[in-house]
Design an enzyme around this catalytic site. Structure first.
Site, PDB file in Angstrom:
ATOM      1  N   ASP A 181      41.986  34.836 -68.332  1.00 15.18           N
ATOM      2  CA  ASP A 181      42.476  35.386 -69.594  1.00 15.18           C
ATOM      3  C   ASP A 181      42.378  34.315 -70.675  1.00 15.18           C
ATOM      4  O   ASP A 181      42.797  33.171 -70.464  1.00 15.18           O
ATOM      5  CB  ASP A 181      43.922  35.858 -69.438  1.00 15.18           C
ATOM      6  CG  ASP A 181      44.393  36.645 -70.645  1.00 15.18           C
ATOM      7  OD1 ASP A 181      43.829  37.722 -70.889  1.00 15.18           O
ATOM      8  OD2 ASP A 181      45.310  36.176 -71.345  1.00 15.18           O
ATOM      9  N   ASN A 189      41.895  36.816 -82.797  1.00 12.93           N
ATOM     10  CA  ASN A 189      41.397  38.018 -83.468  1.00 12.93           C
ATOM     11  C   ASN A 189      42.066  38.225 -84.823  1.00 12.93           C
ATOM     12  O   ASN A 189      41.416  38.599 -85.803  1.00 12.93           O
ATOM     13  CB  ASN A 189      41.635  39.250 -82.589  1.00 12.93           C
ATOM     14  CG  ASN A 189      40.525  39.466 -81.579  1.00 12.93           C
ATOM     15  OD1 ASN A 189      39.384  39.096 -81.802  1.00 12.93           O
ATOM     16  ND2 ASN A 189      40.859  40.061 -80.447  1.00 12.93           N
ATOM     17  N   HIS A 194      38.011  40.794 -85.655  1.00 12.49           N
ATOM     18  CA  HIS A 194      37.578  41.319 -84.353  1.00 12.49           C
ATOM     19  C   HIS A 194      36.095  41.108 -84.083  1.00 12.49           C
ATOM     20  O   HIS A 194      35.685  40.963 -82.925  1.00 12.49           O
ATOM     21  CB  HIS A 194      37.931  42.810 -84.256  1.00 12.49           C
ATOM     22  CG  HIS A 194      39.397  43.054 -84.056  1.00 12.49           C
ATOM     23  ND1 HIS A 194      40.005  42.929 -82.837  1.00 12.49           N
ATOM     24  CD2 HIS A 194      40.376  43.386 -84.940  1.00 12.49           C
ATOM     25  CE1 HIS A 194      41.301  43.199 -82.954  1.00 12.49           C
ATOM     26  NE2 HIS A 194      41.553  43.468 -84.226  1.00 12.49           N
ATOM     27  N   ASP A 198      34.684  39.441 -80.764  1.00 12.05           N
ATOM     28  CA  ASP A 198      33.649  39.972 -79.864  1.00 12.05           C
ATOM     29  C   ASP A 198      32.579  38.927 -79.583  1.00 12.05           C
ATOM     30  O   ASP A 198      32.127  38.767 -78.440  1.00 12.05           O
ATOM     31  CB  ASP A 198      33.004  41.217 -80.473  1.00 12.05           C
ATOM     32  CG  ASP A 198      33.920  42.437 -80.424  1.00 12.05           C
ATOM     33  OD1 ASP A 198      34.934  42.382 -79.699  1.00 12.05           O
ATOM     34  OD2 ASP A 198      33.609  43.436 -81.106  1.00 12.05           O
ATOM     35  N   GLU A 224      40.401  41.035 -73.205  1.00 16.12           N
ATOM     36  CA  GLU A 224      39.820  39.700 -73.019  1.00 16.12           C
ATOM     37  C   GLU A 224      40.043  39.182 -71.603  1.00 16.12           C
ATOM     38  O   GLU A 224      39.753  38.020 -71.309  1.00 16.12           O
ATOM     39  CB  GLU A 224      40.418  38.712 -74.028  1.00 16.12           C
ATOM     40  CG  GLU A 224      41.853  38.290 -73.752  1.00 16.12           C
ATOM     41  CD  GLU A 224      42.895  39.258 -74.310  1.00 16.12           C
ATOM     42  OE1 GLU A 224      44.082  38.873 -74.345  1.00 16.12           O
ATOM     43  OE2 GLU A 224      42.523  40.381 -74.707  1.00 16.12           O
ATOM     44  N   ARG A 244      35.994  25.314 -62.652  1.00 20.46           N
ATOM     45  CA  ARG A 244      34.662  25.008 -63.186  1.00 20.46           C
ATOM     46  C   ARG A 244      34.354  25.880 -64.407  1.00 20.46           C
ATOM     47  O   ARG A 244      33.853  25.383 -65.416  1.00 20.46           O
ATOM     48  CB  ARG A 244      33.621  25.240 -62.094  1.00 20.46           C
ATOM     49  CG  ARG A 244      32.221  24.800 -62.457  1.00 20.46           C
ATOM     50  CD  ARG A 244      31.319  24.742 -61.229  1.00 20.46           C
ATOM     51  NE  ARG A 244      31.245  26.012 -60.519  1.00 20.46           N
ATOM     52  CZ  ARG A 244      31.775  26.239 -59.318  1.00 20.46           C
ATOM     53  NH1 ARG A 244      32.410  25.263 -58.667  1.00 20.46           N
ATOM     54  NH2 ARG A 244      31.671  27.422 -58.744  1.00 20.46           N
TER      55      ARG A 244
END
Length: 314
Positions: A181, A189, A194, A198, A224, A244
């Site tokens: 997340d 955002n 937005h 994206d 997300e 990683r």
């Protein structure tokens, strides 16, 4: 359904049973037809094909006589006909059963309305196969697209559920899950808009994908939030793999002014336990992710699947 009526051609050479073969041959040559339909009034009584004429020529050469007979002498009597309303499949079966390459076509009243040849049917069948092949290809593409997230070009929730369902049917297969997340992404955002959000998600997804092992799969879990499926690995291996990709996202250096870290980062919770159901693993990974999000962010936390009440470990 393709019918014979759609494929048939007009009858160009029609002869009477009493006509001489010389006349029949002359008409066939003039019309450039390989067969002639022999009629008695409105009724089809025979069919003269090239091989019938070749047989006549062979007899003439063998006997040395130039005498030739009438159409009735060489015609195939009562040839196999096919109704105009018959399907292509029915016509093909009839032609194969009787080994007939040309068939007169009759209407409902038994009147001659056309001819259909083996070539006509074969070409139509090839066209059908080509269309079917095209449809299979289109359906394959549509199915693949239905399993991809259109923005991130990774597996969507449906693809994830299908793949996890397959794994659930093979409990002997070891795997791990990581829920990923982006940190403070709502603020990102709100601050950048937005569209910028994206684009950032796309860059993050691409960076993660570049750092996956062969066999690992990334899905968009929602918003997300991403889910990383890692096959043939344990909890420690999953933690290393998630770390990683966390480092890869941080190294993108995507500016994130509202974040205390200054750049876009992600947090993750990983879970892996043999014999534990998929939903249980996801819930455990979600708990570990929550711990990571409430204890500093930009970190990967191992879930404690078996030992309830024990805090997760970073």
């Amino acid at each position: 359904m393709i019918t014979v009526q759609e494929l048939m051609t007009p009858v160009g050479t029609q002869v009477d049973a009493g006509q001489s073969l010389i006349e029949v041959l002359a008409m066939m040559r003039r019309n450039q037809h390989s067969c002639a339909v022999v009629k008695d009034g409105d009724r089809v009584v025979g069919l003269i094909r090239e091989k019938d004429l070749v047989a006549v020529l062979a007899r003439v050469l063998e006997s040395g006589s130039v005498a030739v007979g009438q159409a009735a002498d060489v015609m195939t009597v009562n040839p196999v006909c096919v109704p105009a309303a018959a399907s292509l499949l029915e016509a093909l079966k009839r032609a194969q059963e009787h080994r007939q390459r040309q068939m007169p076509v009759l209407d409902e009243q038994g009147m001659l309305v056309g001819m259909i040849t083996h070539t006509d049917m074969a070409q139509a069948y090839i066209h059908i196969l080509e269309r079917q092949s095209e449809l299979v290809s289109v359906n394959r593409v549509l199915k693949a697209e239905s399993l991809r997230d259109s923005l991130l070009n990774i597996g969507n929730r449906r693809a994830m559920e299908q793949d996890l369902e397959v794994l659930a049917a093979h409990p002997e297969r070891r795997y791990a899950l990581a829920l990923l997340d982006l940190d403070w992404f709502k603020k990102y955002n709100d601050y950048y808009g937005h569209q910028a959000g994206d684009r950032a998600l796309q860059r993050v997804s691409e960076a993660i994908t570049r750092h996956l092992r062969q066999g690992d799969t990334l899905y968009r879990y929602g918003g997300e939030e991403l889910l990383l499926l890692m096959l043939d690995t344990d909890l420690e291996g999953a933690w290393q793999g998630a770390n990683r990709v966390r480092e890869a996202v941080q190294q993108l250096g995507i500016e994130h002014a509202p974040s205390p870290l200054g750049v876009l980062t992600l947090s993750a919770g990983v879970a892996s336990e043999a014999g534990v159901g998929v939903s249980h693993l996801i819930a455990s990974a979600d708990q570990a992710l929550y711990y990571a999000k409430t204890h500093g962010h930009n970190s990967v936390v191992r879930a404690q699947v078996s030992e309830r009440g024990k805090p997760p470990s970073s």
